[in-house]
Design a protein around this motif. Structure first.
Motif, PDB file in Angstrom:
ATOM      1  N   TRP A 306      -3.650   6.180  -2.463  1.00  0.00           N
ATOM      2  CA  TRP A 306      -2.841   5.407  -1.350  1.00  0.00           C
ATOM      3  C   TRP A 306      -4.220   6.275  -0.181  1.00  0.00           C
ATOM      4  N   GLU A 307      -4.168   7.199  -0.056  1.00  0.00           N
ATOM      5  CA  GLU A 307      -5.394   7.713   0.321  1.00  0.00           C
ATOM      6  C   GLU A 307      -6.711   7.759  -0.113  1.00  0.00           C
ATOM      7  N   ARG A 308      -6.351   7.102  -0.459  1.00  0.00           N
ATOM      8  CA  ARG A 308      -8.261   6.834  -1.279  1.00  0.00           C
ATOM      9  C   ARG A 308      -8.036   5.005  -1.283  1.00  0.00           C
ATOM     10  N   GLY A 309      -7.705   4.306  -0.488  1.00  0.00           N
ATOM     11  CA  GLY A 309      -8.231   3.095  -0.494  1.00  0.00           C
ATOM     12  C   GLY A 309      -6.788   1.896  -0.785  1.00  0.00           C
ATOM     13  N   LEU A 310      -5.349   2.857  -1.294  1.00  0.00           N
ATOM     14  CA  LEU A 310      -4.977   1.256  -1.065  1.00  0.00           C
ATOM     15  C   LEU A 310      -3.576   1.601   0.381  1.00  0.00           C
ATOM     16  N   LYS A 311      -3.946   1.977   0.946  1.00  0.00           N
ATOM     17  CA  LYS A 311      -2.870   1.978   2.422  1.00  0.00           C
ATOM     18  C   LYS A 311      -3.977   1.192   3.427  1.00  0.00           C
ATOM     19  N   ASP A 312      -5.297   0.669   2.926  1.00  0.00           N
ATOM     20  CA  ASP A 312      -5.501   0.228   4.046  1.00  0.00           C
ATOM     21  C   ASP A 312      -5.556  -1.769   3.219  1.00  0.00           C
ATOM     22  N   TYR A 313      -4.849  -1.713   2.788  1.00  0.00           N
ATOM     23  CA  TYR A 313      -4.187  -3.359   2.030  1.00  0.00           C
ATOM     24  C   TYR A 313      -2.662  -3.562   2.102  1.00  0.00           C
ATOM     25  N   ARG A 314      -1.945  -2.327   3.022  1.00  0.00           N
ATOM     26  CA  ARG A 314      -1.347  -3.209   2.817  1.00  0.00           C
ATOM     27  C   ARG A 314      -0.463  -3.293   3.641  1.00  0.00           C
ATOM     28  N   GLU A 315       0.497  -4.714   3.900  1.00  0.00           N
ATOM     29  CA  GLU A 315       0.723  -5.904   4.424  1.00  0.00           C
ATOM     30  C   GLU A 315       1.725  -5.202   5.620  1.00  0.00           C
ATOM     31  N   SER A 316       1.082  -4.892   6.445  1.00  0.00           N
ATOM     32  CA  SER A 316       1.565  -3.857   7.932  1.00  0.00           C
ATOM     33  C   SER A 316       1.920  -4.930   8.996  1.00  0.00           C
ATOM     34  N   LYS A 317       1.429  -6.524   8.956  1.00  0.00           N
ATOM     35  CA  LYS A 317       2.129  -7.275   9.916  1.00  0.00           C
ATOM     36  C   LYS A 317       3.371  -7.620   9.906  1.00  0.00           C
ATOM     37  N   GLN A 318       3.907  -8.086  11.013  1.00  0.00           N
ATOM     38  CA  GLN A 318       5.424  -8.766  11.283  1.00  0.00           C
ATOM     39  C   GLN A 318       4.855  -9.887  10.862  1.00  0.00           C
ATOM     40  N   ASN A 319       6.235 -11.147  10.162  1.00  0.00           N
ATOM     41  CA  ASN A 319       5.915 -11.964   9.683  1.00  0.00           C
ATOM     42  C   ASN A 319       6.513 -12.973  10.688  1.00  0.00           C
ATOM     43  N   CYS A 320       7.269 -12.282  12.090  1.00  0.00           N
ATOM     44  CA  CYS A 320       8.270 -13.617  12.905  1.00  0.00           C
ATOM     45  C   CYS A 320       7.343 -12.763  14.204  1.00  0.00           C
ATOM     46  N   SER A 321       6.714 -13.544  15.276  1.00  0.00           N
ATOM     47  CA  SER A 321       6.355 -13.489  16.379  1.00  0.00           C
ATOM     48  C   SER A 321       7.540 -13.455  17.556  1.00  0.00           C
ATOM     49  N   ASN A 322       7.525 -12.939  18.913  1.00  0.00           N
ATOM     50  CA  ASN A 322       8.726 -13.570  19.896  1.00  0.00           C
ATOM     51  C   ASN A 322       7.925 -14.724  19.735  1.00  0.00           C
ATOM     52  N   ASP A 323       7.287 -15.571  19.960  1.00  0.00           N
ATOM     53  CA  ASP A 323       7.154 -16.784  19.990  1.00  0.00           C
ATOM     54  C   ASP A 323       7.767 -17.307  19.039  1.00  0.00           C
TER      55      ASP A 323
END
Length: 336
Positions: A306-323
């Protein structure tokens, strides 16, 4: 005495008297993983079921570990030790019957071990071939170079745990109980074996190619044959799988009873891959097999990768915005 206390005592007395009248007919189910047993019997000529469950450990159970008098060794290999103990002193007829807790000891434990058992958050990762080469492969090489596989080599080449080995052929693999299982025949529902292969060129499913397909079929058939003969169970109650990411990078195969549910994420989607599925997939992947595949799995934040670089590839964005939510509501799509 207030009414609450009186009612509580009365309720306890009723349960106690009913249990005393219980006449056991048979055991409906005994589950060594959930630590429960369901009993069928009669109370005053009417059928009754009793379910017993061992409670969770509390502080009093483990704060006096150094005072333990009863310890039965199961096996020791490098830094790994496991045996049977008992916390309580009551109700035992002899010393052997008092061994009701399996103890695993890792000593000296590394930071990698500590991170494996600590409570952590988990994430889904889609590992590309490029991520494997740049992040995972260097990690694997480090694991091989720092002695993390000494206990594996002890089993393969130095006769470690020899009294526990069920099958050993230097041309194929060695099969023995995993440290998570005591190996006792009476705990067959908790059966957990591991087959470690005599091939150094395969560290994980990433190294499997189409040419390995027949080899895997032969290994699986041999495992089923050995286990069914050794433990007198049917082959269709065996869950045979591998892990990705594995806990150690020398190709090995897990063999567990389908009733074995005490493995947490060890048998979950995103961790365990059935060997049957691997064999079938290799039929359609081409000569390079898993080398060029995207592999999706679950990994914890405490894992070294995770710390070696996998965390940089996580899908952390919200898929549904307020709009998006506003637009969906206008179109009468219900979002709670």
């Amino acid at each position: 005495m207030n009414n609450t206390t009186s009612n509580t005592i009365t309720e306890y007395s009723i349960i106690k008297n009913l249990v005393r009248d219980f006449k056991l007919d048979k055991v409906l189910e005994s589950n060594p993983q959930t630590k429960t047993v369901s009993l069928l019997g009669k109370i005053k000529n009417e059928q009754a079921i009793i379910i017993l469950e061992k409670l969770h450990f509390d502080e009093n159970d483990y704060k006096h570990l150094t005072d333990l008098q009863l310890v039965k060794d199961i096996a020791c290999n490098d830094i790994y030790h496991w045996g049977l103990i008992r916390f309580e002193e009551y109700g035992a007829v002899d010393e052997e019957s008092r061994l009701n807790v399996k103890l695993n000891l890792i000593w000296p434990a590394t930071e990698v071990h500590i991170k494996k058992y600590i409570e952590q958050k988990f994430h889904i990762i889609r590992e590309t071939p490029e991520m494997y080469v740049t992040i995972v492969l260097p990690y694997i090489e480090e694991m091989h170079n720092n002695g993390r596989l000494n206990w594996v080599y002890n089993i393969l080449y130095k006769d470690a745990e020899l009294d526990r080995i069920i099958y050993k052929d230097p041309k194929e693999f060695v099969l023995l109980p995993d440290m998570k299982w005591s190996g006792e025949p009476e705990e067959i529902d908790a059966l957990y074996l591991v087959a470690i292969v005599y091939r150094d060129d395969i560290r994980s499913i990433r190294d499997l190619r189409y040419k390995d397909r027949d080899w895997l079929i032969e290994i699986q058939d041999k495992i089923k044959q050995i286990v069914t003969c050794a433990y007198k169970i049917e082959s269709d109650v065996l869950r045979i799988f591998v892990h990705y990411q594995p806990s150690y990078y020398h190709f090995h195969i897990h063999v567990v009873n389908v009733k074995q549910f005490g493995l947490k994420d060890g048998i979950s989607v995103g961790k365990a891959i059935l060997l049957d599925d691997i064999i079938e997939n290799l039929k359609y992947m081409g000569e390079d097999g898993y080398k060029n595949r995207v592999i999706t799995y679950i990994i914890g934040e405490s894992h070294g990768l995770w710390e070696r670089g996998l965390k940089d590839y996580r899908e952390s964005k919200q898929n549904c915005s307020n709009d998006d939510i506003k637009e969906a509501k206008e179109e009468q799509i219900i979002i709670k």
